[in-house]
Design a protein around this motif. Structure first.
Motif, PDB file in Angstrom:
ATOM      1  N   THR A  51       0.846  -1.196   0.000  1.00 41.15           N
ATOM      2  CA  THR A  51       0.000   0.000   0.000  1.00 41.15           C
ATOM      3  C   THR A  51       0.880   1.244   0.000  1.00 41.15           C
ATOM      4  O   THR A  51       0.574   2.211  -0.670  1.00 41.15           O
ATOM      5  N   ASP A  52       1.980   1.207   0.743  1.00 43.43           N
ATOM      6  CA  ASP A  52       2.830   2.386   0.772  1.00 43.43           C
ATOM      7  C   ASP A  52       3.474   2.626  -0.579  1.00 43.43           C
ATOM      8  O   ASP A  52       3.635   3.762  -1.004  1.00 43.43           O
ATOM      9  N   ASP A  53       3.858   1.542  -1.234  1.00 43.41           N
ATOM     10  CA  ASP A  53       4.457   1.701  -2.553  1.00 43.41           C
ATOM     11  C   ASP A  53       3.456   2.316  -3.511  1.00 43.41           C
ATOM     12  O   ASP A  53       3.782   3.198  -4.292  1.00 43.41           O
ATOM     13  N   VAL A  54       2.206   1.841  -3.434  1.00 42.25           N
ATOM     14  CA  VAL A  54       1.186   2.372  -4.331  1.00 42.25           C
ATOM     15  C   VAL A  54       0.919   3.832  -4.010  1.00 42.25           C
ATOM     16  O   VAL A  54       0.808   4.671  -4.895  1.00 42.25           O
ATOM     17  N   ALA A  55       0.834   4.132  -2.721  1.00 46.31           N
ATOM     18  CA  ALA A  55       0.599   5.528  -2.331  1.00 46.31           C
ATOM     19  C   ALA A  55       1.697   6.407  -2.902  1.00 46.31           C
ATOM     20  O   ALA A  55       1.458   7.500  -3.412  1.00 46.31           O
ATOM     21  N   GLN A  56       2.920   5.904  -2.807  1.00 47.45           N
ATOM     22  CA  GLN A  56       4.039   6.660  -3.351  1.00 47.45           C
ATOM     23  C   GLN A  56       3.878   6.828  -4.858  1.00 47.45           C
ATOM     24  O   GLN A  56       4.122   7.899  -5.404  1.00 47.45           O
ATOM     25  N   SER A  57       3.447   5.759  -5.524  1.00 48.07           N
ATOM     26  CA  SER A  57       3.271   5.845  -6.978  1.00 48.07           C
ATOM     27  C   SER A  57       2.180   6.825  -7.348  1.00 48.07           C
ATOM     28  O   SER A  57       2.288   7.543  -8.337  1.00 48.07           O
ATOM     29  N   ILE A  58       1.123   6.838  -6.561  1.00 50.85           N
ATOM     30  CA  ILE A  58       0.046   7.785  -6.847  1.00 50.85           C
ATOM     31  C   ILE A  58       0.558   9.215  -6.674  1.00 50.85           C
ATOM     32  O   ILE A  58       0.275  10.100  -7.482  1.00 50.85           O
ATOM     33  N   SER A  59       1.324   9.418  -5.627  1.00 50.44           N
ATOM     34  CA  SER A  59       1.925  10.750  -5.422  1.00 50.44           C
ATOM     35  C   SER A  59       2.797  11.123  -6.599  1.00 50.44           C
ATOM     36  O   SER A  59       2.759  12.249  -7.087  1.00 50.44           O
ATOM     37  N   ASP A  60       3.616  10.171  -7.036  1.00 46.80           N
ATOM     38  CA  ASP A  60       4.486  10.427  -8.186  1.00 46.80           C
ATOM     39  C   ASP A  60       3.650  10.795  -9.398  1.00 46.80           C
ATOM     40  O   ASP A  60       3.969  11.727 -10.138  1.00 46.80           O
ATOM     41  N   PHE A  61       2.564  10.023  -9.590  1.00 48.74           N
ATOM     42  CA  PHE A  61       1.697  10.230 -10.741  1.00 48.74           C
ATOM     43  C   PHE A  61       1.163  11.665 -10.750  1.00 48.74           C
ATOM     44  O   PHE A  61       1.179  12.348 -11.768  1.00 48.74           O
ATOM     45  N   ILE A  62       0.707  12.098  -9.595  1.00 49.74           N
ATOM     46  CA  ILE A  62       0.154  13.445  -9.516  1.00 49.74           C
ATOM     47  C   ILE A  62       1.251  14.498  -9.694  1.00 49.74           C
ATOM     48  O   ILE A  62       1.068  15.512 -10.365  1.00 49.74           O
ATOM     49  N   ASP A  63       2.398  14.224  -9.101  1.00 52.66           N
ATOM     50  CA  ASP A  63       3.501  15.181  -9.219  1.00 52.66           C
ATOM     51  C   ASP A  63       3.941  15.362 -10.655  1.00 52.66           C
ATOM     52  O   ASP A  63       4.368  16.447 -11.054  1.00 52.66           O
ATOM     53  N   ASN A  64       3.887  14.282 -11.418  1.00 56.08           N
ATOM     54  CA  ASN A  64       4.329  14.371 -12.797  1.00 56.08           C
ATOM     55  C   ASN A  64       3.202  14.789 -13.732  1.00 56.08           C
ATOM     56  O   ASN A  64       3.396  14.915 -14.928  1.00 56.08           O
ATOM     57  N   HIS A  65       2.027  14.981 -13.156  1.00 59.60           N
ATOM     58  CA  HIS A  65       0.872  15.344 -13.962  1.00 59.60           C
ATOM     59  C   HIS A  65       0.928  16.835 -14.264  1.00 59.60           C
ATOM     60  O   HIS A  65       1.322  17.631 -13.417  1.00 59.60           O
ATOM     61  N   PRO A  66       0.516  17.240 -15.458  1.00 58.81           N
ATOM     62  CA  PRO A  66       0.527  18.669 -15.773  1.00 58.81           C
ATOM     63  C   PRO A  66      -0.301  19.489 -14.785  1.00 58.81           C
ATOM     64  O   PRO A  66      -0.039  20.663 -14.574  1.00 58.81           O
ATOM     65  N   GLY A  67      -1.292  18.857 -14.174  1.00 57.04           N
ATOM     66  CA  GLY A  67      -2.130  19.591 -13.230  1.00 57.04           C
ATOM     67  C   GLY A  67      -1.403  20.008 -11.960  1.00 57.04           C
ATOM     68  O   GLY A  67      -1.869  20.845 -11.200  1.00 57.04           O
ATOM     69  N   LYS A  68      -0.219  19.428 -11.729  1.00 58.26           N
ATOM     70  CA  LYS A  68       0.492  19.701 -10.476  1.00 58.26           C
ATOM     71  C   LYS A  68       0.895  21.168 -10.390  1.00 58.26           C
ATOM     72  O   LYS A  68       0.755  21.817  -9.356  1.00 58.26           O
ATOM     73  N   ASP A  69       1.390  21.690 -11.495  1.00 61.11           N
ATOM     74  CA  ASP A  69       1.885  23.065 -11.478  1.00 61.11           C
ATOM     75  C   ASP A  69       0.786  24.069 -11.187  1.00 61.11           C
ATOM     76  O   ASP A  69       0.998  25.055 -10.494  1.00 61.11           O
ATOM     77  N   SER A  70      -0.394  23.801 -11.744  1.00 63.34           N
ATOM     78  CA  SER A  70      -1.466  24.772 -11.537  1.00 63.34           C
ATOM     79  C   SER A  70      -2.113  24.591 -10.182  1.00 63.34           C
ATOM     80  O   SER A  70      -2.973  25.359  -9.788  1.00 63.34           O
ATOM     81  N   GLY A  71      -1.701  23.548  -9.487  1.00 57.99           N
ATOM     82  CA  GLY A  71      -2.245  23.347  -8.149  1.00 57.99           C
ATOM     83  C   GLY A  71      -3.508  22.530  -8.137  1.00 57.99           C
ATOM     84  O   GLY A  71      -4.053  22.227  -7.082  1.00 57.99           O
ATOM     85  N   VAL A  72      -3.981  22.161  -9.318  1.00 60.12           N
ATOM     86  CA  VAL A  72      -5.263  21.463  -9.385  1.00 60.12           C
ATOM     87  C   VAL A  72      -5.077  19.960  -9.198  1.00 60.12           C
ATOM     88  O   VAL A  72      -5.923  19.273  -8.643  1.00 60.12           O
ATOM     89  N   GLY A  73      -3.949  19.441  -9.698  1.00 59.41           N
ATOM     90  CA  GLY A  73      -3.693  18.018  -9.508  1.00 59.41           C
ATOM     91  C   GLY A  73      -4.341  17.171 -10.578  1.00 59.41           C
ATOM     92  O   GLY A  73      -4.657  17.620 -11.678  1.00 59.41           O
ATOM     93  N   ALA A  74      -4.555  15.931 -10.240  1.00 60.06           N
ATOM     94  CA  ALA A  74      -5.105  14.994 -11.214  1.00 60.06           C
ATOM     95  C   ALA A  74      -6.553  14.676 -10.874  1.00 60.06           C
ATOM     96  O   ALA A  74      -6.967  14.728  -9.719  1.00 60.06           O
ATOM     97  N   HIS A  75      -7.308  14.340 -11.900  1.00 53.60           N
ATOM     98  CA  HIS A  75      -8.717  14.009 -11.681  1.00 53.60           C
ATOM     99  C   HIS A  75      -8.829  12.589 -11.151  1.00 53.60           C
ATOM    100  O   HIS A  75      -8.039  11.718 -11.492  1.00 53.60           O
ATOM    101  N   ARG A  76      -9.808  12.364 -10.334  1.00 56.29           N
ATOM    102  CA  ARG A  76     -10.025  11.043  -9.746  1.00 56.29           C
ATOM    103  C   ARG A  76     -10.050   9.964 -10.824  1.00 56.29           C
ATOM    104  O   ARG A  76      -9.470   8.902 -10.693  1.00 56.29           O
ATOM    105  N   ARG A  77     -10.730  10.297 -11.947  1.00 56.22           N
ATOM    106  CA  ARG A  77     -10.855   9.290 -13.001  1.00 56.22           C
ATOM    107  C   ARG A  77      -9.497   8.926 -13.579  1.00 56.22           C
ATOM    108  O   ARG A  77      -9.252   7.794 -13.970  1.00 56.22           O
ATOM    109  N   GLU A  78      -8.590   9.907 -13.645  1.00 54.43           N
ATOM    110  CA  GLU A  78      -7.264   9.623 -14.194  1.00 54.43           C
ATOM    111  C   GLU A  78      -6.498   8.719 -13.246  1.00 54.43           C
ATOM    112  O   GLU A  78      -5.768   7.829 -13.672  1.00 54.43           O
TER     113      GLU A  78
END
Lengths: 268, 82
Positions: free
Chosen positions: A201-228
């Motif tokens: 679970t921790d590895d996945v949580a980390q991966s999800i964090s990575d996913f959001i961090d690398n998402h274009p939405g990160k810069d604007s502060g909005v992040g990633a959509h739940r569906r993504e």
């Protein structure tokens, strides 16, 4: 970036040394002051690496904020400006310097003599190519069980740090997996010393964090959509509901927060 | 400039450290000459597994030997840290 929004141990350092000098570098990700406190041995301090002169130190590939250690004082050299202690803990020898600014210093000098085992909290600094400790607090230890405790804590944190990500490398200080763009990511692991073991679970949580961090939405502060997030992790977790559960858990732990309209962003 | 490091050992490890400088914590079974029951001795190991002391520290009377020993054994597995 205000230099005074700091909690923890840093606020009384008062030496004018700004650790977040990376603010000048336009290419670097936004850095916040490292509030972490890490138990270490002198050997680890002497072996700490620095990416830039006057930059932060890394131990086991992780940025180091302040350190704490237990060592025996082998020499005391008081002066008007600062008290210099030579300390050793069996793994190495180094200097620990404390600015003498307070009147309760005379008490400190009286209690700490050669042969005293002390607990030190401070920052790793470098002078003439060699590391030393800039002491924030130093006190004699009350019970020698603290020696045992400290060494065990050092081991625990070390094992977690080097085994943190899946397939964690050994304690190599040139761990490129941590270094580069995961700078701000380390805020997550370096501030909780209970860290993460090899749990899925921790590895996945980390991966999800990575996913959001690398998402274009990160810069604007909005992040990633739940569906993504579901699309990316649904199969790995075994279903949409599992992903939703994971998101909810990460929200509870403070790693994610909801922005607008079903979007999630990471907190660091 | 690398100054000598002293390994933490227990008596079982003494055999392998002859000639080295080590730290060992022991408990006095009879009257302690040091003032406390537990003492840490730093010194070099002689061929007969005795230690010639350089310095010693009082480790008090309430020291948990079991945990300490477990720590010493574990620490051996992490030479990069210890």
């Amino acid at each position: 970036m205000s230099n005074y929004n700091r909690g923890g141990y840093s606020s009384s350092q008062g030496q004018g040394y700004v650790q977040d000098s990376f603010g000048n570098d336009g290419a670097a990700p936004k850095r916040t002051y490292n509030h972490s406190l890490r138990p270490v041995t002198i050997k680890q301090i002497l072996g700490a690496t620095q990416t830039q002169a006057d930059g932060d130190f890394k131990i086991d590939g992780q940025d180091v904020g302040q350190v704490t250690l237990v060592a025996a004082v082998r020499g005391v050299n008081p002066s008007a400006t600062q008290n210099n202690y030579m300390i050793e803990d069996g793994t190495g020898v180094t200097d620990a310097k404390k600015y003498s600014s307070d009147p309760d210093d005379t008490e400190e000098l009286g209690n700490i003599v050669s042969g005293t085992y002390v607990r030190i909290v401070g920052a790793v600094k470098n002078f003439n190519q060699k590391q030393y400790v800039q002491v924030h607090s130093i006190r004699p230890i009350a019970s020698m069980n603290e020696v045992t405790y400290h060494n065990l804590e050092v081991l625990y944190v070390h094992v977690n740090a080097t085994r943190n990500k899946k397939g964690g490398h050994g304690a190599s200080s040139s761990s490129s997996a941590y270094g580069q763009h995961h700078n701000s990511m380390q805020g997550m692991s370096s501030t909780d010393t209970h860290m993460r073991g090899g749990h899925d679970t921790d590895d996945v949580a980390q991966s999800i964090s990575d996913f959001i961090d690398n998402h274009p939405g990160k810069d604007s502060g909005v992040g990633a959509h739940r569906r993504e997030i579901i699309a990316a992790f649904g199969q790995r977790l075994g279903g949409d509901n599992k992903v939703n559960d994971m998101i909810a858990m990460m929200e509870e732990n403070g790693h994610l927060y909801a922005t607008e309209d079903e979007h999630f962003n990471t907190t660091h | 400039m690398s100054l000598p490091t002293t390994k933490r050992v227990n008596s079982a490890m003494l055999q392998n450290c002859v000639g080295e400088t080590v730290r060992l914590v022991g408990e006095f079974k009879s009257n302690s000459l040091y003032g406390t029951k537990f003492v840490e001795v730093i010194g070099s190991v002689n061929p007969d597994r005795s230690i010639t002391e350089w310095t010693s520290s009082n480790f008090g009377d309430d020291f948990n030997m079991e945990t300490y020993d477990a720590m010493v054994v574990k620490a051996q597995k992490f030479p990069s840290v210890f």
